[in-house]
Scaffold this motif. Sequence first.
Motif, PDB file in Angstrom:
ATOM      1  N   GLY A  42       0.438  18.671  -3.049  1.00 57.41           N
ATOM      2  CA  GLY A  42       0.231  18.034  -4.330  1.00 57.41           C
ATOM      3  C   GLY A  42       1.216  16.987  -4.865  1.00 57.41           C
ATOM      4  N   CYS A  43       2.366  17.481  -4.332  1.00 57.81           N
ATOM      5  CA  CYS A  43       3.709  16.434  -4.844  1.00 57.81           C
ATOM      6  C   CYS A  43       3.436  15.185  -4.074  1.00 57.81           C
ATOM      7  N   VAL A  44       3.410  15.149  -2.794  1.00 58.88           N
ATOM      8  CA  VAL A  44       3.405  13.983  -1.962  1.00 58.88           C
ATOM      9  C   VAL A  44       1.965  13.320  -1.922  1.00 58.88           C
ATOM     10  N   ALA A  45       0.955  13.965  -2.079  1.00 53.97           N
ATOM     11  CA  ALA A  45      -0.408  13.252  -2.257  1.00 53.97           C
ATOM     12  C   ALA A  45      -0.445  12.493  -3.819  1.00 53.97           C
ATOM     13  N   ASN A  46       0.002  13.286  -4.477  1.00 50.98           N
ATOM     14  CA  ASN A  46      -0.191  12.668  -5.970  1.00 50.98           C
ATOM     15  C   ASN A  46       0.929  11.645  -6.377  1.00 50.98           C
ATOM     16  N   GLU A  47       2.216  11.901  -6.099  1.00 52.52           N
ATOM     17  CA  GLU A  47       3.401  11.091  -6.337  1.00 52.52           C
ATOM     18  C   GLU A  47       4.127  10.581  -5.457  1.00 52.52           C
ATOM     19  N   GLY A  48       3.722  10.747  -3.825  1.00 49.98           N
ATOM     20  CA  GLY A  48       4.721  10.347  -2.901  1.00 49.98           C
ATOM     21  C   GLY A  48       4.368   8.702  -2.488  1.00 49.98           C
ATOM     22  N   TYR A  49       3.341   8.102  -3.388  1.00 48.71           N
ATOM     23  CA  TYR A  49       3.135   6.654  -2.927  1.00 48.71           C
ATOM     24  C   TYR A  49       3.606   5.846  -4.179  1.00 48.71           C
ATOM     25  N   THR A  50       4.049   4.650  -4.025  1.00 50.16           N
ATOM     26  CA  THR A  50       4.320   3.916  -5.096  1.00 50.16           C
ATOM     27  C   THR A  50       4.231   2.403  -4.635  1.00 50.16           C
ATOM     28  N   ASN A  51       4.306   1.252  -5.530  1.00 50.97           N
ATOM     29  CA  ASN A  51       4.365  -0.016  -5.054  1.00 50.97           C
ATOM     30  C   ASN A  51       4.943  -0.941  -6.172  1.00 50.97           C
ATOM     31  N   ARG A  52       5.559  -2.068  -5.575  1.00 55.02           N
ATOM     32  CA  ARG A  52       6.479  -2.899  -6.412  1.00 55.02           C
ATOM     33  C   ARG A  52       5.586  -3.697  -7.150  1.00 55.02           C
ATOM     34  N   PRO A  53       6.028  -4.253  -8.518  1.00 52.78           N
ATOM     35  CA  PRO A  53       5.245  -5.118  -9.012  1.00 52.78           C
ATOM     36  C   PRO A  53       4.560  -6.398  -8.208  1.00 52.78           C
ATOM     37  N   GLU A  54       5.479  -6.838  -7.425  1.00 52.15           N
ATOM     38  CA  GLU A  54       4.987  -8.072  -6.621  1.00 52.15           C
ATOM     39  C   GLU A  54       3.910  -7.599  -5.108  1.00 52.15           C
ATOM     40  N   GLU A  55       3.766  -6.548  -5.181  1.00 51.31           N
ATOM     41  CA  GLU A  55       3.111  -6.008  -4.082  1.00 51.31           C
ATOM     42  C   GLU A  55       1.979  -5.389  -4.577  1.00 51.31           C
ATOM     43  N   ASP A  56       0.933  -5.472  -3.746  1.00 53.37           N
ATOM     44  CA  ASP A  56      -0.401  -4.841  -3.983  1.00 53.37           C
ATOM     45  C   ASP A  56      -0.741  -3.457  -3.097  1.00 53.37           C
ATOM     46  N   GLU A  57      -0.094  -3.240  -2.088  1.00 47.43           N
ATOM     47  CA  GLU A  57      -0.079  -2.167  -1.211  1.00 47.43           C
ATOM     48  C   GLU A  57       0.825  -1.158  -1.600  1.00 47.43           C
ATOM     49  N   GLU A  58       0.210   0.255  -1.315  1.00 43.92           N
ATOM     50  CA  GLU A  58       1.434   1.303  -1.885  1.00 43.92           C
ATOM     51  C   GLU A  58       1.977   1.553  -0.623  1.00 43.92           C
ATOM     52  N   PHE A  59       3.346   1.934  -0.833  1.00 45.48           N
ATOM     53  CA  PHE A  59       4.275   2.670   0.313  1.00 45.48           C
ATOM     54  C   PHE A  59       4.688   3.863  -0.119  1.00 45.48           C
ATOM     55  N   CYS A  60       5.236   4.779   0.977  1.00 46.99           N
ATOM     56  CA  CYS A  60       5.690   5.828   0.821  1.00 46.99           C
ATOM     57  C   CYS A  60       7.195   5.803   0.226  1.00 46.99           C
ATOM     58  N   ILE A  61       7.302   6.822  -0.772  1.00 46.52           N
ATOM     59  CA  ILE A  61       8.675   6.597  -1.339  1.00 46.52           C
ATOM     60  C   ILE A  61       9.846   7.043  -0.578  1.00 46.52           C
ATOM     61  N   PHE A  62       9.635   7.760   0.560  1.00 44.30           N
ATOM     62  CA  PHE A  62      10.415   8.432   1.530  1.00 44.30           C
ATOM     63  C   PHE A  62      10.814   7.173   2.476  1.00 44.30           C
ATOM     64  N   ASN A  63      11.702   6.094   1.989  1.00 41.89           N
ATOM     65  CA  ASN A  63      12.238   5.096   2.900  1.00 41.89           C
ATOM     66  C   ASN A  63      11.030   4.244   3.445  1.00 41.89           C
ATOM     67  N   ARG A  64      10.044   4.213   2.868  1.00 41.97           N
ATOM     68  CA  ARG A  64       8.800   3.423   3.126  1.00 41.97           C
ATOM     69  C   ARG A  64       8.431   3.804   4.477  1.00 41.97           C
ATOM     70  N   ASN A  65       8.613   5.019   4.833  1.00 42.42           N
ATOM     71  CA  ASN A  65       8.211   5.593   6.056  1.00 42.42           C
ATOM     72  C   ASN A  65       6.954   6.246   5.738  1.00 42.42           C
TER      73      ASN A  65
END
Length: 210
Positions: A42-65
């Motif tokens: 639940g932690c990773v699936a729900n909150e493990g991805y984010t994106n920067r304002p200038e980016e449309d694609e989400e990335f993993c919060i763990f070092n973008r890995n």
Amino acid sequence: MDGFQAYGAGKAGGVFDPMTFFRQPQTLVRILCWLFSIVILGCVANEGYTNRPEEDEEFCIFNRNQNACTYAVSMGTLCFLCCTAFIVLDVYFPQISGVKDRKKAVMADIGVSALWSLVWFVGFCFLANQWQVSKIEDNPLNEGADAARASIVFSFISVFTWAVQCLLAVYKFKLGADSVTFSHEYVDPNQQEAVEEVPPPEAWTGGTSE
């Protein structure tokens, strides 16, 4: 014999007792492993991805890995399904009549528990390392930080819960082996006394003939 047990359960055909089942240490640890897998998933699936304002694609919060998030989600899902399957097996286990089948089930429990302990140890090291080297500029608002830390902590705890589960299964295996050996070597005391009371052949003829 009435008290016969094989690998932690009595003769097949008994009535399932929920209170006794849920009070067993093996069941309690199994439920903890099941809950921890849900937390990590639940932690990773729900909150493990984010994106920067200038980016449309989400990335993993763990070092973008992406591999880190994929590993956590995949292992969390598989662990959840595995725990569910073994809980069902634990419920059905007393109904297994074959001693060899019970032995195979306990040995499978030992192997799977040891494997999951290793899997979560790798997961803990992987997630902790990737979170440590994550760049602040990739996630300036620190989104999902609590979820990331929770997934790391519960991955670490899962190493020990699965190790305990493995030890309980090993104890169950040893207990079962001893009980099965005992059942094969068991001699009914009444039969033993009857054998001892049988007079020797000499007594049948009143002594040896000269």
